[in-house]
Each structure stands twice: as C-alpha cells, then as structure tokens.
Design an enzyme around this catalytic site. Structure first.
Site, PDB file in Angstrom:
ATOM      1  N   LYS A 126       0.728  -1.088  -0.415  1.00 30.37           N
ATOM      2  CA  LYS A 126      -0.313   0.063   0.136  1.00 30.37           C
ATOM      3  C   LYS A 126       0.879   1.309   0.288  1.00 30.37           C
ATOM      4  CE  LYS A 126      -1.500   1.525   4.280  1.00 30.37           C
ATOM      5  NZ  LYS A 126      -1.469   2.987   4.736  1.00 30.37           N
ATOM      6  N   ASN A 127       1.311   1.148   0.573  1.00 26.58           N
ATOM      7  CA  ASN A 127       2.577   2.216   0.970  1.00 26.58           C
ATOM      8  C   ASN A 127       3.625   2.544   0.256  1.00 26.58           C
ATOM      9  OD1 ASN A 127       0.793   3.315   3.419  1.00 26.58           O
ATOM     10  ND2 ASN A 127       2.415   1.898   4.602  1.00 26.58           N
ATOM     11  N   ARG A 182      -4.846  10.666   4.769  1.00 27.70           N
ATOM     12  CA  ARG A 182      -3.731  11.690   4.976  1.00 27.70           C
ATOM     13  C   ARG A 182      -3.002  11.729   3.987  1.00 27.70           C
ATOM     14  NH1 ARG A 182       1.479  11.918   6.601  1.00 27.70           N
ATOM     15  NH2 ARG A 182       2.548  13.899   8.393  1.00 27.70           N
ATOM     16  N   CYS A 226      -5.427  12.093  13.071  1.00 25.27           N
ATOM     17  CA  CYS A 226      -5.659  11.625  12.637  1.00 25.27           C
ATOM     18  C   CYS A 226      -6.222  10.125  13.408  1.00 25.27           C
ATOM     19  CB  CYS A 226      -5.178  10.397  10.996  1.00 25.27           C
ATOM     20  SG  CYS A 226      -3.965   9.125  11.862  1.00 25.27           S
ATOM     21  N   ARG A 255      -0.291  13.898  13.608  1.00 24.40           N
ATOM     22  CA  ARG A 255       0.271  13.787  11.812  1.00 24.40           C
ATOM     23  C   ARG A 255       0.531  15.315  11.750  1.00 24.40           C
ATOM     24  NH1 ARG A 255      -1.083   8.680   9.477  1.00 24.40           N
ATOM     25  NH2 ARG A 255       0.124   9.403   8.244  1.00 24.40           N
ATOM     26  N   ASP A 266       4.504   0.273  12.210  1.00 24.35           N
ATOM     27  CA  ASP A 266       3.264  -0.632  11.684  1.00 24.35           C
ATOM     28  C   ASP A 266       2.917  -1.980  11.683  1.00 24.35           C
ATOM     29  OD1 ASP A 266       3.319   1.840   8.932  1.00 24.35           O
ATOM     30  OD2 ASP A 266       2.598   1.691  10.763  1.00 24.35           O
ATOM     31  N   ARG A 301      -8.945  -1.023   4.266  1.00 25.70           N
ATOM     32  CA  ARG A 301      -7.855  -0.070   3.605  1.00 25.70           C
ATOM     33  C   ARG A 301      -6.486  -0.425   3.262  1.00 25.70           C
ATOM     34  NH1 ARG A 301      -7.585   5.597   7.196  1.00 25.70           N
ATOM     35  NH2 ARG A 301      -5.522   6.413   4.640  1.00 25.70           N
TER      36      ARG A 301
END
Ligand code: EPZ
Length: 418
Positions: free
Chosen positions: A22-23, A93, A117, A122, A305, A397
């Site tokens: 995802k990132n 974000r 968030c 953030r 994470d 997500r």
C-alpha cells in the site's frame, strides 16, 4: 457497518501470497502526475486507500484505469485541476502526496490540510518546509494549503524528523526542479526506494534513496513506462505473526524477507522457528513465544506499523515485554481492546508493559485504525471462543482480501453486514 467474526483456536497451516505494498503504491500512483505520458503499474493491491487516491487523481482529470486485478494504467496528459478537497484528504492523509507533483508539473496546488488521525496529530510542517525551500509560496487559507511556484529551484533541505511521505513529497517536487535538491535525514524505507527507482526509470536523476542523504538533479520532463510495486512488508509481518500466535506453520511467498528483518530477528529472539528463502519466509509457531522488548523507529528499525500486531503476540508470551512506540504519540488504541480479551497490559506514556497471559478469550471488539485492526484479528485467531470486530472498514484500507487469505490457511473467519 460490516463486522468480522472469528472462531479462535485453530493453528494456521498453508501458503499465503503477499500483495503489493500500500505504502509504495500510493506515492507511485501520485507520481504519474509528473508526466503527460502513460504509466502502467503492476502489482497494485485492491485496497480502499488505492481507490481513494485513484478517486483523487480522477477528480483532477487524470485517467486512472484498473486493468485486471493488479494493474493500473495512469495518464495525466489531461490533468486540469489542482485541488485535493477536504472530504477526500480527511479520509486518507497520504493524499497530501499530491502537493509536490502538482507544484512541479502545474506550478500550483490547493490541498486540504489532513487534520489529525487516530494515531496522532500527523502534521505536515516538514512537507511545507521542504516545498518552500524549493521556492514555493505557501499560504494556509480556510484549512487548505495554497501553494504556487513558477519553477521550483533545487535546494538543500534538512528534515528535523524522519518522515516517509515528507521525503516522498520533496523527491517528487525535486525531480522537475531546476538544479540539485539534497534531502538530509531522509526516510530510508523500501517504499521510498521503490518510488525513486520508478522515477529514475521515467528519466529522473535521483541518487542515494535508501540512505539518509538523497540527491536529485532536476530534469525538464519525465517519460512514461511500466513499473512494479514491491511486496507489502507489513502484510508479510502480519502473516508471520499469524503463524507465531496460533502455533501453526505458514509459508509466505512473493515477499522480500530483507524488508521485514527487524521483525524476523525479534521472532527468533522469541523462540519462533523461521526458514528464509529467495522471496519466501516459512514461520513455525510454537506453544508459547518468549517475551521480548521492542522499540519502534524509522527503517531499518522495528516498524511502528508492526507494533500493534506484535503486542498481540506478546499478550500470550511467557514473561514481560516492554513495547516502546517512538514514532506516533497515540498508537496504543488496540490496548483497551486487547485488555477486553484478558490481556494484561499497562501503558505509561509511549511505553506499554505487557505481562503474558495463558490465554485470551474472544470478545466483541472495536477496530480503531488500520494496524490496530490487524492486531485484533491476530488476537482473535489465538483466543478461545468467538471474537466479533466492528468498524472493520479500517482493515480494508491496507490488507487485500484478508479473510480469503486467512480462510486459505485454516482460519475460521467470516465477514457479516452489520
Ligand atoms: C508513513 O506515514 C506511512 N504511510 C505510515 O503507515 C507509517 O506508519 C509511517 O510512515 C511511519 O513509518 C504511508 O507511507 C502512506 P508521518 P508518514 O506522518 O510518512 C512527524 C500505515 O499504517 N512529522 O510523516 O506520513 C509525525 O508527527 C500508515 O500504513 C512531523 O512532525 O508518517 C510523526 O511523528 C500509518 N512533521 C513522524 O513524523 C511532518 O511534516 C512520522 O509521521 C511530517 C511528519
């Protein structure tokens, strides 16, 4: 609202294929703004956050098309809007990543401030500091960042705090700036390297990605091309912990073992048996993990994470584990939910002291953020009895087809419409 129901207690056995990260996908999709040529991006996961960034790009006039399950074609030749509205940015974000590319390609951008968030304030002050250093005029108006720059000019930028998206935003602004940009104290995450490699394949001139000093020599334009997103190291780590916490044995394929080494080393310390090959990791859980301490920090340290997921394993370990979270100021919201399952966890500031218990019991739980959701699923897999997790949209997500993948290795898990 959808819920996930888990009947705990099954040891998980089998093979799991890891999806694209995802990132890594988010900045690479946004980087397509930098050129008017078409880009084909492979191994893009089917995730809510990818849908959100695609929606944001389409809103600006960018053509974004899914071609099969894991390829996305992006064409920004007709981009005609430079705004990222609050209703989209507040849901994700990472939308602020459009700032640098919009400024670099079109000379202006109006992007909503993301707001906080669940896991922390953030801020994006370092993003803005970097873009101003490149010559952008930036004003904050009615909750929006309004930025303008005739032509960005290279400069030397020191990032006071390591920020992955901050580093990525400045890289994307620098690739079309005049002259050289040097980013000091840059993020070293694999996702930054993936972005830099893809930008270089499009004609950018970036050196040092993966180190703390990144140099970018601006070019006048970028080509299109075919690119591939790296496997998701956090999904990899999550399934490694699924084997450890259930005492099962899982082979995780199409991953990059090196990218999750900090977790691997901690699992070895905890007495978990791992086998590592080219593109795969096999994890053999045992009766009970030993307690080990972790402290999160930017790559190549233990990833924040993975903190919530690792805490689930430590909740059932045979001693006391001290977990220190140094990246975000509020990333312990899974603690209250784990306690409802019988975990013995005390939180003091950014430190959680976890005293391992013999068993967790299934309970009705509430997901609060993406990685906390993963932690609750792991705890539910190991707990006795039924766990029902509400607000499961958080997990969608960042984890592609998580129930299907877990069902495939023997989990008793299903999703119901709330
Ligand atoms: C990236 O967020 C990841 N997201 C996060 O993953 C990850 O947790 C984080 O890096 C740390 O590894 C993406 O890559 C899309 P930050 P990023 O807000 O770079 C401070 C997930 O679960 N900071 O920069 O946006 C900030 O307060 C998500 O997949 C400033 O002070 O993280 C925090 O302490 C969650 N000013 C630290 O830096 C700034 O301008 C990192 O936070 C920017 C950041």
């Amino acid at each position: 609202m959808e819920k996930i129901i888990i009947e705990g207690g099954s040891r998980l056995y089998g093979t799991v294929k890891i999806s694209g990260a995802k990132n890594a996908a988010l900045p690479v999709l946004v980087a397509s703004i930098l050129t008017d040529k078409e880009n084909r991006i492979h191994n893009v996961p089917l995730l809510k956050d990818v849908d959100t960034i695609s929606q944001l790009l389409r809103r600006s006039g960018v053509r974004v098309e899914r071609n099969g399950d894991s390829q996305i074609i992006v064409d920004a030749s007709k981009i005609d809007d430079t705004e990222a509205p609050y209703d989209l940015v507040r849901t994700m974000r990472a939308s602020v990543l459009v700032l640098g590319p919009l400024l670099a390609r079109l000379g202006k951008a109006r992007v909503s401030l993301p707001g906080g968030c669940a896991i922390g304030a953030r801020p994006i002050n370092l993003h803005l500091k970097g873009l101003e250093a490149l010559g952008a005029k930036i004003n904050l108006e009615h909750g929006y960042v309004v930025a303008e720059a005739k032509r960005l000019k290279g400069n030397r930028i020191y990032l006071d705090i390591v920020t992955v998206t901050g580093t990525e935003n400045i890289i994307m602004a620098g690739v079309l700036a005049e002259g050289r940009t040097i980013i000091e104290n840059a993020a070293k995450e694999p996702e930054v390297i993936n972005l830099a490699n893809i930008l270089n394949s499009m004609g950018a001139r970036i050196r040092g990605a993966g180190t703390g000093i990144i140099e970018i020599d601006g070019v006048s334009e970028l080509r299109g091309g075919e690119h591939t997103i790296i496997p998701d190291r956090i999904e990899t780590g999550t399934f490694m912990l699924a084997a450890a916490i259930t005492g099962g044995s899982i082979k995780i394929i199409e991953c990059v073992p090196d990218h999750i080494e900090p977790l691997t080393l901690k699992l070895v310390e905890a007495g978990i048996v791992l086998e590592i090959g080219k593109g795969w990791i096999k994890v053999q859980g045992n009766e009970r993990a030993k307690s080990v301490d972790i402290k999160t920090a930017p790559y190549p340290n233990f990833p924040t994470d993975m903190q919530a997921q690792f805490m689930a394993l430590m909740s059932l370990s045979e001693g006391i584990s001290v977990i220190t979270e140094t990246v975000f100021e509020n990333r312990f919201m899974h603690v209250a939910e784990l306690r409802r399952m019988g975990a013995d966890i005390k939180v003091e500031g950014n430190t959680a002291v976890v005293k391992g218990v013999q068993k967790l019991s299934g309970a009705p739980l509430m997901a609060t953020d993406l990685r906390a959701s993963a932690s609750l699923i792991l705890a539910g897999l190991a707990a006795e009895g039924k766990t029902v997790i509400d607000r499961i949209y958080h997990i969608d997500r960042g984890y592609e087809a998580i129930e299907e993948k877990l069902l495939g290795i023997g989990a008793k898990i299903r999703r119901i419409k709330g």
